[in-house]
Motif scaffolding. Sequence first.
Motif, PDB file in Angstrom:
ATOM      1  N   PRO A   1      41.056 -46.946  26.581  1.00 29.12           N
ATOM      2  CA  PRO A   1      42.310 -46.194  26.463  1.00 29.12           C
ATOM      3  C   PRO A   1      42.843 -45.794  27.833  1.00 29.12           C
ATOM      4  CG  PRO A   1      40.469 -44.753  26.012  1.00 29.12           C
ATOM      5  CD  PRO A   1      39.901 -46.140  26.200  1.00 29.12           C
ATOM      6  N   LEU A   2      44.041 -45.245  27.820  1.00 30.60           N
ATOM      7  CA  LEU A   2      44.646 -44.771  29.071  1.00 30.60           C
ATOM      8  C   LEU A   2      43.781 -43.673  29.682  1.00 30.60           C
ATOM      9  CD1 LEU A   2      47.271 -45.475  30.593  1.00 30.60           C
ATOM     10  CD2 LEU A   2      48.323 -43.492  29.499  1.00 30.60           C
ATOM     11  N   ILE A   3      43.266 -42.775  28.821  1.00 26.78           N
ATOM     12  CA  ILE A   3      42.362 -41.714  29.274  1.00 26.78           C
ATOM     13  C   ILE A   3      40.957 -42.018  28.754  1.00 26.78           C
ATOM     14  CG2 ILE A   3      41.794 -39.270  29.105  1.00 26.78           C
ATOM     15  CD1 ILE A   3      44.712 -38.639  28.890  1.00 26.78           C
ATOM     16  N   PRO A   4      40.022 -42.387  29.622  1.00 21.58           N
ATOM     17  CA  PRO A   4      38.640 -42.618  29.174  1.00 21.58           C
ATOM     18  C   PRO A   4      37.942 -41.294  28.885  1.00 21.58           C
ATOM     19  CG  PRO A   4      38.809 -42.917  31.555  1.00 21.58           C
ATOM     20  CD  PRO A   4      40.203 -42.649  31.059  1.00 21.58           C
ATOM     21  N   PHE A   5      37.777 -40.976  27.599  1.00 16.14           N
ATOM     22  CA  PHE A   5      37.245 -39.664  27.223  1.00 16.14           C
ATOM     23  C   PHE A   5      35.831 -39.435  27.750  1.00 16.14           C
ATOM     24  CE2 PHE A   5      40.892 -39.142  24.689  1.00 16.14           C
ATOM     25  CZ  PHE A   5      40.935 -37.839  24.235  1.00 16.14           C
ATOM     26  N   SER A   6      35.077 -40.511  27.975  1.00 16.13           N
ATOM     27  CA  SER A   6      33.699 -40.338  28.434  1.00 16.13           C
ATOM     28  C   SER A   6      33.635 -39.609  29.765  1.00 16.13           C
ATOM     29  CB  SER A   6      33.022 -41.706  28.555  1.00 16.13           C
ATOM     30  OG  SER A   6      33.710 -42.518  29.505  1.00 16.13           O
ATOM     31  N   ILE A   7      34.661 -39.734  30.554  1.00 15.54           N
ATOM     32  CA  ILE A   7      34.652 -39.120  31.883  1.00 15.54           C
ATOM     33  C   ILE A   7      34.706 -37.593  31.786  1.00 15.54           C
ATOM     34  CG2 ILE A   7      37.123 -38.941  32.441  1.00 15.54           C
ATOM     35  CD1 ILE A   7      36.473 -40.342  35.087  1.00 15.54           C
ATOM     36  N   PHE A   8      35.204 -37.092  30.650  1.00 17.28           N
ATOM     37  CA  PHE A   8      35.291 -35.647  30.472  1.00 17.28           C
ATOM     38  C   PHE A   8      33.975 -35.024  30.026  1.00 17.28           C
ATOM     39  CE2 PHE A   8      39.818 -36.805  30.098  1.00 17.28           C
ATOM     40  CZ  PHE A   8      40.332 -35.952  31.052  1.00 17.28           C
ATOM     41  N   SER A   9      32.925 -35.850  29.872  1.00 17.54           N
ATOM     42  CA  SER A   9      31.612 -35.280  29.593  1.00 17.54           C
ATOM     43  C   SER A   9      31.069 -34.526  30.805  1.00 17.54           C
ATOM     44  CB  SER A   9      30.634 -36.388  29.185  1.00 17.54           C
ATOM     45  OG  SER A   9      30.483 -37.328  30.247  1.00 17.54           O
TER      46      SER A   9
ATOM     47  N   ARG B   1      31.411 -31.653  32.982  1.00 19.38           N
ATOM     48  CA  ARG B   1      32.108 -30.372  32.877  1.00 19.38           C
ATOM     49  C   ARG B   1      32.938 -30.062  34.120  1.00 19.38           C
ATOM     50  NH1 ARG B   1      28.903 -24.906  33.527  1.00 19.38           N
ATOM     51  NH2 ARG B   1      27.555 -25.788  31.915  1.00 19.38           N
ATOM     52  N   ASN B   2      32.389 -30.346  35.283  1.00 18.47           N
ATOM     53  CA  ASN B   2      33.117 -30.027  36.515  1.00 18.47           C
ATOM     54  C   ASN B   2      34.411 -30.828  36.629  1.00 18.47           C
ATOM     55  OD1 ASN B   2      31.133 -28.253  37.168  1.00 18.47           O
ATOM     56  ND2 ASN B   2      30.295 -29.430  38.865  1.00 18.47           N
ATOM     57  N   PHE B   3      34.354 -32.101  36.259  1.00 24.23           N
ATOM     58  CA  PHE B   3      35.561 -32.927  36.321  1.00 24.23           C
ATOM     59  C   PHE B   3      36.617 -32.397  35.349  1.00 24.23           C
ATOM     60  CE2 PHE B   3      38.207 -36.496  34.982  1.00 24.23           C
ATOM     61  CZ  PHE B   3      38.649 -36.973  36.213  1.00 24.23           C
ATOM     62  N   SER B   4      36.180 -32.009  34.155  1.00 20.91           N
ATOM     63  CA  SER B   4      37.117 -31.469  33.173  1.00 20.91           C
ATOM     64  C   SER B   4      37.745 -30.174  33.672  1.00 20.91           C
ATOM     65  CB  SER B   4      36.395 -31.222  31.845  1.00 20.91           C
ATOM     66  OG  SER B   4      35.845 -32.423  31.330  1.00 20.91           O
ATOM     67  N   LEU B   5      36.915 -29.272  34.212  1.00 23.15           N
ATOM     68  CA  LEU B   5      37.436 -28.011  34.731  1.00 23.15           C
ATOM     69  C   LEU B   5      38.426 -28.237  35.872  1.00 23.15           C
ATOM     70  CD1 LEU B   5      34.417 -25.516  34.870  1.00 23.15           C
ATOM     71  CD2 LEU B   5      36.583 -25.180  33.684  1.00 23.15           C
ATOM     72  N   MET B   6      38.086 -29.164  36.768  1.00 21.70           N
ATOM     73  CA  MET B   6      38.945 -29.389  37.921  1.00 21.70           C
ATOM     74  C   MET B   6      40.282 -30.018  37.532  1.00 21.70           C
ATOM     75  SD  MET B   6      37.514 -27.968  40.418  1.00 21.70           S
ATOM     76  CE  MET B   6      37.010 -26.795  39.146  1.00 21.70           C
ATOM     77  N   ASN B   7      40.307 -30.767  36.419  1.00 19.78           N
ATOM     78  CA  ASN B   7      41.591 -31.282  35.939  1.00 19.78           C
ATOM     79  C   ASN B   7      42.512 -30.140  35.528  1.00 19.78           C
ATOM     80  OD1 ASN B   7      42.177 -34.426  35.343  1.00 19.78           O
ATOM     81  ND2 ASN B   7      39.979 -34.060  35.542  1.00 19.78           N
TER      82      ASN B   7
END
Length: 544
Positions: free
Chosen positions: A262-270, A272-278
């Motif tokens: 997909p356009l947004i690879p959901f696996s990358i949001f596993s 936590r730091n990457f998700s928070l920084m977004n």
Amino acid sequence: MTQDTTARQHSPWLVLATLCLGFFMILLDTTIVNIAIPDMSADLNASLDQILWIVNAYVLVYAVLLITAGRLGDLYGPKQLFIVGLVVFTLASAACGFANSPGQLVVARVVQGVGGALLTPQTLSVITVIFPPEKRGAAFGVWGGVAGVATVTGPTLGGYLVTDWGWEWIFFVNVPVGVVTVALAAVVMPNLKLNRRHRLDWTGTVLATVGLFLITYGLIEGESHHWGKVWGPITIAELIGAGVLIMVIFFVHQYMTRMKEPLIPFSIFSDRNFSLMNWVVGAIAFGMLGLFLPLVIYLQSVIGLSALQAGLAVAPMSLLSMVIAPFAGRAADRMGGKWILFTGLTLWSGGMALVVWLAEADAGQWTLLPGLLVAGAGLGMTFAPLQTIAMRDIAPRMAGAASGLINTSRQLGGVVGSAAVGALLQAQLATQLPAAAREEASALPEQYRGQFVDGFSQANTGSLHVGSGQTGVSLPPGLPDQVKQVITGAAERAFHEGFTHAMRLTLILPLAVLAAAALSCLFIRGRTRTAEREQDAAHATVSG
């Protein structure tokens, strides 16, 4: 990700310098455009809602295409996309300079957004690959320092160009920078290629584009249409609601296709730091564009500074952030970045709150300096730690997607912040300008009082002009000279007081968002020295 071994490998620091030069041009354009808003408004006879489109057309297109551009970089190579983006952006900058109407400028800004979107994801992607994990903090520090250079150069250089040459030159200045950067990129950038091919999620791209456009259009045009009908029977609320619904469908689609690409690879949001920084990077952009849009108008149209004086007034903040950013990057390498980022965001929020508190209708050029210095110190402590925390555990094979995502979050925060603050500012002006006009009307001849107040009451629509030297409304024709002088003075005072009060109330929103971002940093997971980082380094076949 691999490198073409037949080509000469240049120092990663030389590659970084080339990447930063292109990134510098993108950021320079944003800050220069902001400082030129009052002059563009006056010269092009552009109303406030048209000015919002000149600012947001670029950011909206830029935000929507970033993830796709990151994927294209993975597919065709970041070097190729970086150069194509530079060429498109440079040609569009020239077209912006030649525009002679708000509509033409908006179209050219859209094309600029395409070029900027193609270019930007490649910078973080290449940095993540060519630098080993233990040196990325320093590299991101340089990258963040360039952001500081652009923010200090933009208002100051832009102010000089607008004052002595005209607003057109804020776009023409991109042309020589773009030509030099294209030549450098062709020579020094490595030809990185992924070990596997990617597909593009066109359905996701269309859904995201339409949804974001509807939300942004509704926010920008809402006040001028009194939040009522805008397209036939369709209302502003229905447009925004449709945009939100389409974005929900977009995220459902992304989740349903997560096993494909997909356009947004959901696996990358596993992570936590990457998700928070977004979230944090989006909130920072929301606060930055939201704060500076009213502030630039205030400095020139209320205080009466020239574009150059306004640029010099905010330069100390950017200069201080530029000096601090590399040190913050090196400290983030040693300490992990969590508390540096928290401190930086806290200082920035507090500094800008002090700026808002100091802002008065009769303020001078340096009245806001204490708050700007505190904010600048904080801003310099956000760039590098944020990127280090976000990209620390991202494998190089996902660097393009991760870079596209975090830059998309930044630009989405910027476009929503600019549109939301612009809409809130228009709504506050609709209340504060008539109130200030009623206070000033008591000193006018009785036969002109009603017309004077009505003029400001109607200024909350698309007729509101906030260009340099303007008072928001036009005086009625045929006034005697003596009466005209009295009414002009009253109109200036009403505009200055009304805009200042409206600005201070409006800026509570971006300050609240920045404060929330600072608190979010408390949930950052600390750095772990595990085999994951060694494995991350092993993925990269290109190193310094």
